[in-house]
Design a protein around this motif. Structure first.
Motif, short mmCIF file in Angstrom:
data_model
loop_
_atom_site.label_atom_id
_atom_site.label_comp_id
_atom_site.label_asym_id
_atom_site.label_seq_id
_atom_site.Cartn_x
_atom_site.Cartn_y
_atom_site.Cartn_z
N ALA A 1 8.91 28.60 11.59
CA ALA A 1 9.69 29.83 11.58
C ALA A 1 8.77 31.02 11.78
N LYS A 2 9.26 32.03 12.50
CA LYS A 2 8.53 33.27 12.72
C LYS A 2 9.34 34.41 12.11
N THR A 3 8.69 35.21 11.26
CA THR A 3 9.33 36.38 10.69
C THR A 3 8.61 37.61 11.22
N GLY B 1 11.93 42.10 9.72
CA GLY B 1 12.64 41.20 8.82
C GLY B 1 13.42 40.12 9.55
N PHE B 2 13.46 40.20 10.87
CA PHE B 2 14.15 39.22 11.70
C PHE B 2 13.37 37.91 11.67
N THR B 3 14.07 36.79 11.46
CA THR B 3 13.44 35.46 11.42
C THR B 3 14.07 34.58 12.48
N VAL C 1 18.42 31.62 14.31
CA VAL C 1 18.00 32.90 13.74
C VAL C 1 18.56 33.10 12.34
N GLN C 2 17.84 33.94 11.58
CA GLN C 2 18.19 34.36 10.23
C GLN C 2 18.51 33.17 9.32
N ASP C 3 19.71 33.08 8.77
CA ASP C 3 20.04 32.02 7.81
C ASP C 3 20.16 30.64 8.45
N LYS C 4 20.22 30.55 9.77
CA LYS C 4 20.36 29.26 10.45
C LYS C 4 19.02 28.53 10.62
#
Length: 116
Positions: A15-17, A21-23, A45-48
């Motif tokens: 994962a890249k953050t 704050g975007f992951t 992306v995000q919670d996925k």
């Protein structure tokens, strides 16, 4: 509009953050397409991003995704943005967020909990 592809997991990236704050996290799925297999990059992306935690390279999966497109400096880019992963023979991983929980039956209530 949702699309699906089925194939074997080839790679799962970390994962890249970003500073904002975007992951995001990406995976490559190899899809058998006649004589030449296709290696398809899908981003989550995000919670996925957590949907990829239980997957392993070589595992057969079905990925549900949306196609996203944008323009930047006169060039156009497309992304496949995944939002569901089903592992072959094991159901979904994890349960999908867009299904309602099962409707309760009378056995789910105690004798004193029936509202009528």
């Amino acid at each position: 509009m949702a699309y699906e592809l089925t194939g074997k997991v080839k790679l799962i990236f970390d994962a890249k953050t970003f500073n904002s704050g975007f992951t995001k996290r990406e995976m490559v799925v190899t899809v058998e397409d006649g004589k030449y297999p296709q290696e398809i990059l899908v981003e989550f992306v995000q919670d996925k991003v957590t949907l990829l935690d239980a997957l392993q390279p070589g595992q057969e999966v079905t990925v549900t995704f949306d196609i996203r497109g944008r323009e930047y400096n006169g060039r156009y880019f497309n992304n496949l943005q995944g939002w569901r992963v089903e592992s072959a023979g094991q159901g979904e991983n994890p349960p999908p967020y867009d299904e309602a929980p099962p409707f309760p039956t009378p056995e789910d209530f105690g004798d004193n909990d029936i509202p009528f």
